[in-house]
Design a protein around this motif. Structure first.
Motif, PDB file in Angstrom:
ATOM      1  N   TYR A  54       0.841  -1.201   0.000  1.00  0.00           N
ATOM      2  CA  TYR A  54       0.000   0.000   0.000  1.00  0.00           C
ATOM      3  C   TYR A  54       0.877   1.252   0.000  1.00  0.00           C
ATOM      4  O   TYR A  54       0.639   2.196  -0.768  1.00  0.00           O
ATOM      5  CB  TYR A  54      -0.916  -0.010   1.225  1.00  0.00           C
ATOM      6  CG  TYR A  54      -1.672   1.282   1.449  1.00  0.00           C
ATOM      7  CD1 TYR A  54      -2.878   1.539   0.798  1.00  0.00           C
ATOM      8  CD2 TYR A  54      -1.170   2.249   2.323  1.00  0.00           C
ATOM      9  CE1 TYR A  54      -3.559   2.733   0.994  1.00  0.00           C
ATOM     10  CE2 TYR A  54      -1.853   3.453   2.531  1.00  0.00           C
ATOM     11  CZ  TYR A  54      -3.033   3.690   1.867  1.00  0.00           C
ATOM     12  OH  TYR A  54      -3.698   4.868   2.063  1.00  0.00           O
ATOM     13  N   ASN A  55       1.870   1.274   0.861  1.00  0.00           N
ATOM     14  CA  ASN A  55       2.787   2.424   0.911  1.00  0.00           C
ATOM     15  C   ASN A  55       3.493   2.629  -0.420  1.00  0.00           C
ATOM     16  O   ASN A  55       3.662   3.757  -0.892  1.00  0.00           O
ATOM     17  CB  ASN A  55       3.833   2.221   2.011  1.00  0.00           C
ATOM     18  CG  ASN A  55       3.264   2.430   3.398  1.00  0.00           C
ATOM     19  OD1 ASN A  55       2.139   2.905   3.556  1.00  0.00           O
ATOM     20  ND2 ASN A  55       4.033   2.065   4.413  1.00  0.00           N
ATOM     21  N   GLU A  56       3.916   1.515  -1.029  1.00  0.00           N
ATOM     22  CA  GLU A  56       4.640   1.592  -2.301  1.00  0.00           C
ATOM     23  C   GLU A  56       3.762   2.197  -3.390  1.00  0.00           C
ATOM     24  O   GLU A  56       4.224   3.032  -4.187  1.00  0.00           O
ATOM     25  CB  GLU A  56       5.088   0.189  -2.704  1.00  0.00           C
ATOM     26  CG  GLU A  56       5.766   0.107  -4.058  1.00  0.00           C
ATOM     27  CD  GLU A  56       6.006  -1.327  -4.489  1.00  0.00           C
ATOM     28  OE1 GLU A  56       6.057  -1.584  -5.711  1.00  0.00           O
ATOM     29  OE2 GLU A  56       6.131  -2.216  -3.605  1.00  0.00           O
ATOM     30  N   ILE A  57       2.497   1.807  -3.439  1.00  0.00           N
ATOM     31  CA  ILE A  57       1.605   2.241  -4.515  1.00  0.00           C
ATOM     32  C   ILE A  57       1.072   3.645  -4.275  1.00  0.00           C
ATOM     33  O   ILE A  57       0.994   4.472  -5.195  1.00  0.00           O
ATOM     34  CB  ILE A  57       0.447   1.230  -4.665  1.00  0.00           C
ATOM     35  CG1 ILE A  57       1.001  -0.114  -5.158  1.00  0.00           C
ATOM     36  CG2 ILE A  57      -0.622   1.756  -5.614  1.00  0.00           C
ATOM     37  CD1 ILE A  57      -0.004  -1.245  -5.133  1.00  0.00           C
ATOM     38  N   ILE A  62       1.170   4.268   5.768  1.00  0.00           N
ATOM     39  CA  ILE A  62       0.041   3.809   6.570  1.00  0.00           C
ATOM     40  C   ILE A  62       0.447   3.559   8.017  1.00  0.00           C
ATOM     41  O   ILE A  62      -0.394   3.608   8.929  1.00  0.00           O
ATOM     42  CB  ILE A  62      -0.566   2.531   5.957  1.00  0.00           C
ATOM     43  CG1 ILE A  62      -1.952   2.265   6.551  1.00  0.00           C
ATOM     44  CG2 ILE A  62       0.368   1.333   6.129  1.00  0.00           C
ATOM     45  CD1 ILE A  62      -2.695   1.139   5.863  1.00  0.00           C
ATOM     46  N   PHE A  63       1.734   3.354   8.253  1.00  0.00           N
ATOM     47  CA  PHE A  63       2.204   3.087   9.614  1.00  0.00           C
ATOM     48  C   PHE A  63       2.076   4.318  10.505  1.00  0.00           C
ATOM     49  O   PHE A  63       2.045   4.201  11.737  1.00  0.00           O
ATOM     50  CB  PHE A  63       3.652   2.597   9.594  1.00  0.00           C
ATOM     51  CG  PHE A  63       3.833   1.314   8.812  1.00  0.00           C
ATOM     52  CD1 PHE A  63       3.301   0.129   9.281  1.00  0.00           C
ATOM     53  CD2 PHE A  63       4.504   1.305   7.601  1.00  0.00           C
ATOM     54  CE1 PHE A  63       3.445  -1.048   8.571  1.00  0.00           C
ATOM     55  CE2 PHE A  63       4.653   0.140   6.867  1.00  0.00           C
ATOM     56  CZ  PHE A  63       4.122  -1.045   7.355  1.00  0.00           C
ATOM     57  N   VAL A  86      -8.186  -0.497   2.406  1.00  0.00           N
ATOM     58  CA  VAL A  86      -6.860  -0.270   1.825  1.00  0.00           C
ATOM     59  C   VAL A  86      -6.796  -0.871   0.421  1.00  0.00           C
ATOM     60  O   VAL A  86      -6.244  -0.274  -0.510  1.00  0.00           O
ATOM     61  CB  VAL A  86      -5.771  -0.900   2.730  1.00  0.00           C
ATOM     62  CG1 VAL A  86      -4.415  -0.870   2.050  1.00  0.00           C
ATOM     63  CG2 VAL A  86      -5.723  -0.164   4.059  1.00  0.00           C
ATOM     64  N   GLY A  87      -7.380  -2.060   0.255  1.00  0.00           N
ATOM     65  CA  GLY A  87      -7.390  -2.705  -1.057  1.00  0.00           C
ATOM     66  C   GLY A  87      -8.120  -1.877  -2.096  1.00  0.00           C
ATOM     67  O   GLY A  87      -7.688  -1.787  -3.250  1.00  0.00           O
ATOM     68  N   LYS A  88      -9.245  -1.238  -1.705  1.00  0.00           N
ATOM     69  CA  LYS A  88      -9.995  -0.394  -2.642  1.00  0.00           C
ATOM     70  C   LYS A  88      -9.150   0.787  -3.084  1.00  0.00           C
ATOM     71  O   LYS A  88      -9.163   1.176  -4.265  1.00  0.00           O
ATOM     72  CB  LYS A  88     -11.286   0.084  -1.996  1.00  0.00           C
ATOM     73  CG  LYS A  88     -12.181   0.865  -2.956  1.00  0.00           C
ATOM     74  CD  LYS A  88     -13.485   1.263  -2.295  1.00  0.00           C
ATOM     75  CE  LYS A  88     -14.414   1.939  -3.305  1.00  0.00           C
ATOM     76  NZ  LYS A  88     -13.784   3.077  -4.007  1.00  0.00           N
ATOM     77  N   GLU A  89      -8.413   1.381  -2.146  1.00  0.00           N
ATOM     78  CA  GLU A  89      -7.533   2.497  -2.507  1.00  0.00           C
ATOM     79  C   GLU A  89      -6.477   2.045  -3.516  1.00  0.00           C
ATOM     80  O   GLU A  89      -6.169   2.758  -4.474  1.00  0.00           O
ATOM     81  CB  GLU A  89      -6.851   3.061  -1.257  1.00  0.00           C
ATOM     82  CG  GLU A  89      -7.760   3.848  -0.347  1.00  0.00           C
ATOM     83  CD  GLU A  89      -6.976   4.535   0.759  1.00  0.00           C
ATOM     84  OE1 GLU A  89      -6.010   5.253   0.441  1.00  0.00           O
ATOM     85  OE2 GLU A  89      -7.315   4.327   1.942  1.00  0.00           O
ATOM     86  N   ILE A  90      -5.916   0.852  -3.275  1.00  0.00           N
ATOM     87  CA  ILE A  90      -4.907   0.320  -4.199  1.00  0.00           C
ATOM     88  C   ILE A  90      -5.509   0.122  -5.582  1.00  0.00           C
ATOM     89  O   ILE A  90      -4.922   0.523  -6.596  1.00  0.00           O
ATOM     90  CB  ILE A  90      -4.342  -1.014  -3.663  1.00  0.00           C
ATOM     91  CG1 ILE A  90      -3.507  -0.770  -2.408  1.00  0.00           C
ATOM     92  CG2 ILE A  90      -3.512  -1.718  -4.733  1.00  0.00           C
ATOM     93  CD1 ILE A  90      -3.007  -2.043  -1.742  1.00  0.00           C
ATOM     94  N   GLU A  91      -6.696  -0.481  -5.650  1.00  0.00           N
ATOM     95  CA  GLU A  91      -7.322  -0.760  -6.940  1.00  0.00           C
ATOM     96  C   GLU A  91      -7.718   0.524  -7.656  1.00  0.00           C
ATOM     97  O   GLU A  91      -7.597   0.615  -8.887  1.00  0.00           O
ATOM     98  CB  GLU A  91      -8.544  -1.660  -6.746  1.00  0.00           C
ATOM     99  CG  GLU A  91      -8.183  -3.090  -6.364  1.00  0.00           C
ATOM    100  CD  GLU A  91      -9.385  -4.006  -6.307  1.00  0.00           C
ATOM    101  OE1 GLU A  91      -9.230  -5.192  -6.635  1.00  0.00           O
ATOM    102  OE2 GLU A  91     -10.482  -3.527  -5.936  1.00  0.00           O
ATOM    103  N   PRO A 136     -10.644  -7.516  -4.863  1.00  0.00           N
ATOM    104  CA  PRO A 136     -11.611  -8.338  -5.618  1.00  0.00           C
ATOM    105  C   PRO A 136     -11.618  -8.050  -7.116  1.00  0.00           C
ATOM    106  O   PRO A 136     -11.777  -8.952  -7.929  1.00  0.00           O
ATOM    107  CB  PRO A 136     -12.947  -7.999  -4.959  1.00  0.00           C
ATOM    108  CG  PRO A 136     -12.742  -6.658  -4.314  1.00  0.00           C
ATOM    109  CD  PRO A 136     -11.320  -6.636  -3.877  1.00  0.00           C
ATOM    110  N   ARG A 137     -11.464  -6.768  -7.504  1.00  0.00           N
ATOM    111  CA  ARG A 137     -11.458  -6.447  -8.934  1.00  0.00           C
ATOM    112  C   ARG A 137     -10.261  -7.075  -9.630  1.00  0.00           C
ATOM    113  O   ARG A 137     -10.377  -7.660 -10.714  1.00  0.00           O
ATOM    114  CB  ARG A 137     -11.429  -4.919  -9.122  1.00  0.00           C
ATOM    115  CG  ARG A 137     -12.744  -4.212  -8.854  1.00  0.00           C
ATOM    116  CD  ARG A 137     -12.582  -2.712  -9.016  1.00  0.00           C
ATOM    117  NE  ARG A 137     -12.149  -2.355 -10.368  1.00  0.00           N
ATOM    118  CZ  ARG A 137     -11.665  -1.157 -10.697  1.00  0.00           C
ATOM    119  NH1 ARG A 137     -11.541  -0.214  -9.762  1.00  0.00           N
ATOM    120  NH2 ARG A 137     -11.315  -0.910 -11.938  1.00  0.00           N
TER     121      ARG A 137
END
Length: 384
Positions: A54-57, A62-63, A86-91, A136-137
């Protein structure tokens, strides 16, 4: 520990807890930065790799937003960060609009995006991984994304060939792909298969030698002499029984039920191959120096000179690449006699060894197989 003790004291006092604790920057974030309680949330992700990705993308940290687990009990709220959020933000960042990222992949204008997507797919495809639930996407479209990696028809055809296999076989191939040293494993597997093929071919050559000797005994020698001679093949020959006294020799020729000649067949398949006799064979060669022959089949030289790549080479095609040495026992006798003396003196000695036959000795001192057969016939006629 001192920070936790300080926070604990404030937390246990209702007045200090209400008026002071939440206002002080005394809660350590997972980045080890001291923050106020309202700046931090409880970590519900509990997957360090996912947080790092997440931090990389997002290029965020986030820490800085997550309280260290030991301090969660002192928070006066239950706000948390979950993996799905967090996953939604990444996607949203890497996928954006479906057509946008697809066009980017197809045009190959952002190879780093494909690399990132493949890395995420690798993580979510691992056994026991929850990344597929959190992304999921991406999990739904991973097959289509994977296909975009392969542009050439040859690679795509190979991939479709794999996908056409049974589910069990596809799962097996998937597990194989996770092996770090897969290339080395395949290399060793191929070497093992080649070695098994060589062993089978070597056995066939031994049988071919045996058939030619049997033909000599049955058809070329006088009938009376032929009836007194028996060829004993190795245990690999199903038609003839094995005897312990063979001691590793491929063939023993018997006359009047007594062993009169010993024959060992060796083959060399590549430039690193060597013609070696085992310890027992070397000792027998020295003991029977006047009636012991080593038949050397140089398959490696044949393949190099004839540009032959197949392992299925007929024995007759190798006629010019077969040499027979009949006087090796004299050299081995000298070497072994020194070892016998050392043994009797209780001195250091050779115990487990092999008898190496240099290629030069085979080339210079060996005779062709047909010539050996002629000499063998004369020997059998004369021996008592």
């Amino acid at each position: 520990m001192q920070v936790q003790k300080f926070v604990s004291i404030l937390f246990e006092s209702p007045e200090l807890k209400k008026n002071l604790l939440d206002k002080l920057e005394c809660y350590p974030a997972q980045s080890f930065k001291l923050c106020s309680a309202k700046e931090l949330k409880i970590d519900k992700i509990l997957d360090l790799d996912f947080k790092n990705k997440y931090n990389e993308i997002t290029e965020a940290d986030i820490f800085n937003d997550l309280v260290i687990s030991n301090f969660e009990k002192y928070l006066q709220h239950q706000d948390s960060i979950i993996a799905h959020t967090v996953g939604k933000e990444i996607e949203d960042i890497i996928l954006g609009g479906k057509e946008l990222y697809k066009n980017t992949l197809e045009s190959n204008t952002a190879p780093e995006l494909l690399t990132l997507l493949l890395d995420l797919i690798d993580h979510l495809s691992k056994e026991g991984s929850k990344w597929g639930e959190w992304l999921p996407r991406l999990n739904k479209e991973k097959e289509e994304i994977l296909l975009s990696k392969f542009k050439d028809d040859k690679t795509r055809n190979s991939l479709f060939s794999i996908l056409s296999k049974s589910p069990d076989k596809i799962q097996l191939l998937g597990k194989l792909s996770e092996i770090e040293n897969l290339e080395e494993l395949i290399k060793k597997g191929n070497e093992k298969l080649k070695e098994e093929a060589r062993q089978k071919q070597h056995t066939d050559y031994i049988k071919s030698v045996g058939l030619k000797i049997q033909d000599l005994i049955e058809n070329q020698l006088e009938k009376e002499l032929a009836e007194t001679i028996e060829l004993l093949a190795s245990e690999k020959d199903e038609k003839l029984a094995n005897r312990e006294e063979q001691n590793g020799q491929d063939f023993i020729i018997y006359k009047k039920q007594k062993p009169v000649y010993y024959i060992e067949v060796k083959s060399k398949w590549d430039e690193n191959g060597r013609f070696l006799l085992s310890k027992n064979q070397t000792e027998r060669c020295a003991e029977q120096k006047d009636n012991y022959a080593v038949v050397s089949v140089n398959v490696d030289r044949y393949k190099r000179e004839k540009s032959e790549n197949t392992e299925n080479i007929d024995f007759n095609d190798l006629k010019d690449y077969i040499k027979v040495n009949i006087d090796l026992g004299k050299d081995f006798e000298i070497l072994l006699s020194k070892n016998i003396v050392l043994n009797e003196k209780n001195s250091p000695k050779l115990v487990d060894f092999s008898g190496l036959i240099p290629q030069k000795v085979i080339d210079n001192d060996g005779v062709f197989f047909d010539s050996f057969m002629t000499d063998l016939k004369l020997f059998l006629l004369q021996v008592g």
